[in-house]
Motif scaffolding. Structure first.
Motif, PDB file in Angstrom:
ATOM      1  N   VAL A  13      31.444 -10.175  42.457  1.00 19.82           N
ATOM      2  CA  VAL A  13      31.294 -11.586  42.102  1.00 19.82           C
ATOM      3  C   VAL A  13      30.201 -12.243  42.924  1.00 19.82           C
ATOM      4  O   VAL A  13      29.371 -12.996  42.424  1.00 19.82           O
ATOM      5  CB  VAL A  13      32.632 -12.331  42.318  1.00 19.82           C
ATOM      6  CG1 VAL A  13      32.426 -13.826  42.177  1.00 19.82           C
ATOM      7  CG2 VAL A  13      33.665 -11.840  41.298  1.00 19.82           C
ATOM      8  N   ALA A  14      30.170 -11.971  44.226  1.00 18.93           N
ATOM      9  CA  ALA A  14      29.250 -12.686  45.112  1.00 18.93           C
ATOM     10  C   ALA A  14      27.893 -12.024  45.218  1.00 18.93           C
ATOM     11  O   ALA A  14      26.951 -12.632  45.693  1.00 18.93           O
ATOM     12  CB  ALA A  14      29.862 -12.801  46.509  1.00 18.93           C
ATOM     13  N   GLY A  15      27.778 -10.793  44.799  1.00 14.04           N
ATOM     14  CA  GLY A  15      26.495 -10.131  44.887  1.00 14.04           C
ATOM     15  C   GLY A  15      26.185  -9.696  46.291  1.00 14.04           C
ATOM     16  O   GLY A  15      26.176  -8.523  46.615  1.00 14.04           O
ATOM     17  N   LEU A  16      25.927 -10.658  47.183  1.00 11.59           N
ATOM     18  CA  LEU A  16      25.539 -10.350  48.553  1.00 11.59           C
ATOM     19  C   LEU A  16      26.685 -10.523  49.530  1.00 11.59           C
ATOM     20  O   LEU A  16      26.507 -10.355  50.726  1.00 11.59           O
ATOM     21  CB  LEU A  16      24.370 -11.247  48.977  1.00 11.59           C
ATOM     22  CG  LEU A  16      23.092 -11.073  48.170  1.00 11.59           C
ATOM     23  CD1 LEU A  16      22.044 -12.064  48.658  1.00 11.59           C
ATOM     24  CD2 LEU A  16      22.554  -9.661  48.283  1.00 11.59           C
ATOM     25  N   SER A  17      27.863 -10.946  49.055  1.00 12.84           N
ATOM     26  CA  SER A  17      28.978 -11.219  49.952  1.00 12.84           C
ATOM     27  C   SER A  17      29.723  -9.946  50.285  1.00 12.84           C
ATOM     28  O   SER A  17      29.701  -8.961  49.562  1.00 12.84           O
ATOM     29  CB  SER A  17      29.935 -12.224  49.308  1.00 12.84           C
ATOM     30  OG  SER A  17      29.272 -13.446  49.105  1.00 12.84           O
ATOM     31  N   VAL A  18      30.400  -9.984  51.428  1.00  8.13           N
ATOM     32  CA  VAL A  18      31.194  -8.846  51.874  1.00  8.13           C
ATOM     33  C   VAL A  18      32.572  -9.362  52.228  1.00  8.13           C
ATOM     34  O   VAL A  18      32.707 -10.396  52.851  1.00  8.13           O
ATOM     35  CB  VAL A  18      30.567  -8.172  53.113  1.00  8.13           C
ATOM     36  CG1 VAL A  18      31.430  -7.023  53.587  1.00  8.13           C
ATOM     37  CG2 VAL A  18      29.161  -7.702  52.791  1.00  8.13           C
ATOM     38  N   VAL A  40      29.061 -13.094  57.910  1.00 10.39           N
ATOM     39  CA  VAL A  40      29.679 -12.708  56.653  1.00 10.39           C
ATOM     40  C   VAL A  40      30.167 -13.958  55.950  1.00 10.39           C
ATOM     41  O   VAL A  40      30.984 -14.694  56.490  1.00 10.39           O
ATOM     42  CB  VAL A  40      30.866 -11.752  56.915  1.00 10.39           C
ATOM     43  CG1 VAL A  40      31.511 -11.353  55.605  1.00 10.39           C
ATOM     44  CG2 VAL A  40      30.395 -10.517  57.677  1.00 10.39           C
ATOM     45  N   PRO A  41      29.720 -14.229  54.719  1.00  9.12           N
ATOM     46  CA  PRO A  41      30.088 -15.474  54.054  1.00  9.12           C
ATOM     47  C   PRO A  41      31.586 -15.650  53.876  1.00  9.12           C
ATOM     48  O   PRO A  41      32.141 -16.649  54.261  1.00  9.12           O
ATOM     49  CB  PRO A  41      29.365 -15.390  52.713  1.00  9.12           C
ATOM     50  CG  PRO A  41      28.214 -14.489  52.960  1.00  9.12           C
ATOM     51  CD  PRO A  41      28.724 -13.476  53.946  1.00  9.12           C
ATOM     52  N   ILE A  42      32.265 -14.668  53.261  1.00  8.80           N
ATOM     53  CA  ILE A  42      33.701 -14.838  53.050  1.00  8.80           C
ATOM     54  C   ILE A  42      34.449 -13.752  53.792  1.00  8.80           C
ATOM     55  O   ILE A  42      34.079 -12.577  53.762  1.00  8.80           O
ATOM     56  CB  ILE A  42      34.076 -14.842  51.554  1.00  8.80           C
ATOM     57  CG1 ILE A  42      35.552 -15.212  51.403  1.00  8.80           C
ATOM     58  CG2 ILE A  42      33.735 -13.541  50.868  1.00  8.80           C
ATOM     59  CD1 ILE A  42      35.924 -15.669  50.029  1.00  8.80           C
ATOM     60  N   ALA A  72      38.728 -18.442  44.621  1.00  9.37           N
ATOM     61  CA  ALA A  72      38.453 -19.877  44.635  1.00  9.37           C
ATOM     62  C   ALA A  72      37.615 -20.284  45.840  1.00  9.37           C
ATOM     63  O   ALA A  72      36.636 -21.031  45.718  1.00  9.37           O
ATOM     64  CB  ALA A  72      39.764 -20.665  44.617  1.00  9.37           C
ATOM     65  N   VAL A  73      37.987 -19.796  47.031  1.00 12.46           N
ATOM     66  CA  VAL A  73      37.220 -20.127  48.237  1.00 12.46           C
ATOM     67  C   VAL A  73      35.807 -19.558  48.131  1.00 12.46           C
ATOM     68  O   VAL A  73      34.827 -20.221  48.501  1.00 12.46           O
ATOM     69  CB  VAL A  73      37.944 -19.603  49.493  1.00 12.46           C
ATOM     70  CG1 VAL A  73      37.061 -19.727  50.728  1.00 12.46           C
ATOM     71  CG2 VAL A  73      39.247 -20.361  49.709  1.00 12.46           C
ATOM     72  N   GLN A  74      35.709 -18.341  47.622  1.00  9.27           N
ATOM     73  CA  GLN A  74      34.393 -17.728  47.414  1.00  9.27           C
ATOM     74  C   GLN A  74      33.530 -18.595  46.496  1.00  9.27           C
ATOM     75  O   GLN A  74      32.368 -18.892  46.794  1.00  9.27           O
ATOM     76  CB  GLN A  74      34.570 -16.337  46.802  1.00  9.27           C
ATOM     77  CG  GLN A  74      33.299 -15.682  46.281  1.00  9.27           C
ATOM     78  CD  GLN A  74      32.504 -15.007  47.379  1.00  9.27           C
ATOM     79  OE1 GLN A  74      33.014 -14.840  48.474  1.00  9.27           O
ATOM     80  NE2 GLN A  74      31.280 -14.634  47.091  1.00  9.27           N
ATOM     81  N   ALA A  75      34.091 -19.000  45.376  1.00 15.12           N
ATOM     82  CA  ALA A  75      33.328 -19.772  44.394  1.00 15.12           C
ATOM     83  C   ALA A  75      32.942 -21.140  44.931  1.00 15.12           C
ATOM     84  O   ALA A  75      31.805 -21.607  44.729  1.00 15.12           O
ATOM     85  CB  ALA A  75      34.147 -19.916  43.109  1.00 15.12           C
ATOM     86  N   LEU A  76      33.859 -21.800  45.624  1.00 13.51           N
ATOM     87  CA  LEU A  76      33.572 -23.135  46.163  1.00 13.51           C
ATOM     88  C   LEU A  76      32.494 -23.073  47.232  1.00 13.51           C
ATOM     89  O   LEU A  76      31.574 -23.896  47.251  1.00 13.51           O
ATOM     90  CB  LEU A  76      34.847 -23.754  46.731  1.00 13.51           C
ATOM     91  CG  LEU A  76      35.908 -24.159  45.707  1.00 13.51           C
ATOM     92  CD1 LEU A  76      37.219 -24.521  46.402  1.00 13.51           C
ATOM     93  CD2 LEU A  76      35.421 -25.325  44.853  1.00 13.51           C
TER      94      LEU A  76
END
Length: 371
Positions: A13-18, A40-42, A72-76
């Motif tokens: 979903v995030a592409g670059l997130s881990v 790390v973003p999320i 939800a937290v990822q998307a927000l």
């Protein structure tokens, strides 16, 4: 869904997130913050609840945050245009879900929360009483939001520690807070308390007057007490000078705290690890009575849910807003508790968009809990 699949899904979903996850045997002990190997973003952390008694049989794999809340937290976090940190900490189960949760961001008036804890700690230790008399003088006045200013005449204003605490926590009165700050020993005492009580990831700044002056690129002068002198001096500065000072502040905020650090402090308070039961209840009652930020985290509440919170709002320069925050203790109708922190370091988004982000975080926690 299996947690391994959930981890893969978030990366897609995030592409670059881990997604960083752990189980009780591999986690940092409860109450301590891990140091991530990279930004790390999320992130997800799971710990064994501090209140779970030891048992002679092996502990089962503990509960994980739901996929709905993670998504939800990822998307927000990913969709918000600005530098924002989000942290949701389940106080009763021990897990944390965060977006950019370990980066320090300006607290602004969120820092009043730590002063309040120091005051109530002094009450618990018998060093202060909420009924102790205090006279606030004109030299005590600060700047920006200070409703008490209208009450301070030439002979000062006679009040109590308890009323100053109420003003600081329910109306975010800067002068009330600064008077209390120096009564408990100043910024050094607050930072020492945070360290002793295990609140990692939080740094207390130099007090309201110095904080706001330095953010604008100025040094505080005593004759500015009351605010008008500061506002005139700031208005006389060039845009370039103010921009340079503000960027310096954002790069290394002198009152910096991570979203995860703030939810750790809220969690420790709720668990009774910072104050006595009576002082904890008194402080949370004040925070539930807060008049500030009714459309921030609070806007996402559903019937039966409560929020004890503290807002923060920093200085603006042109279309850039800084230090726009709301943090608090969210309690479900069945008593289940979550510490929530949304800290916007900087953004050019209008106030309704910032408020919507905060309300959406609350709505996401509640929706996940209700499933």
């Amino acid at each position: 869904m299996p947690f391994e699949f959930l981890s893969r899904r978030i990366r897609i979903v995030a592409g670059l997130s881990v997604l960083a996850a752990c189980v009780p045997t591999a986690c940092v002990p409860a109450g301590r913050q891990p140091v991530p190997p990279a930004r790390v973003p999320i992130t997800v952390q799971t710990t064994t609840p501090a209140r779970t008694p030891p048992r002679p049989v092996p502990m089962p794999v503990r509960a994980q945050p739901s996929a709905d809340l993670l998504n939800a937290v990822q998307a927000l976090g990913a969709s918000f245009k600005g530098d924002a940190g989000i942290s949701v900490r389940d106080i009763d189960e021990g897990w944390v879900v965060a977006w950019e949760g370990d980066s320090p961001r300006p607290q602004q008036s969120v820092s009043k929360f730590w002063v309040a804890i120091a005051v109530m700690d002094a009450v618990d230790r018998g060093r202060l009483s909420l009924s102790d008399p205090v006279t606030v003088t004109r030299s005590d006045l600060t700047l920006f939001h200070q409703p008490i200013r209208a009450l301070v005449g030439k002979d000062g204003y006679r009040t109590t520690i308890g009323e100053l605490l109420r003003g600081a926590m329910t109306r975010s009165d800067n002068t009330c807070n600064d008077v209390l700050l120096w009564r408990v020993g100043g910024p050094a005492a607050i930072n020492r308390m945070l360290s002793e009580k295990g609140v990692a990831g939080v740094k207390f700044g130099p007090g309201e007057r110095q904080l706001q002056a330095r953010t604008a690129g100025l040094e505080w002068r005593p004759e500015w007490a009351g605010g008008w002198g500061f506002l005139q001096a700031r208005a006389a500065m060039t845009y370039e000078a103010r921009d340079k000072a503000l960027r310096r502040y954002l790069a290394d905020p002198i009152d910096g705290a991570s979203a995860n650090g703030v939810t750790l402090g809220l969690s420790l308070l709720a668990q009774g690890k910072l104050l006595s039961a009576r002082s904890t209840a008194s402080l949370l009652t004040l925070m539930r009575s807060s008049k500030t930020g009714p459309l921030r985290l609070k806007s996402g509440l559903r019937p039966g849910w409560t929020l004890a919170h503290k807002t923060g709002t920093g200085q603006d320069l042109g279309t850039l807003s800084t230090g726009y925050n709301d943090v608090g203790l969210l309690v479900a109708p069945d008593g289940h508790r979550y510490a929530v922190s949304v800290m916007i370091a900087s953004t050019r988004q209008p106030i309704p968009v910032r408020m919507r982000l905060m309300g959406d975080v609350t709505r996401a926690v509640i929706a996940a809990a209700d499933r």
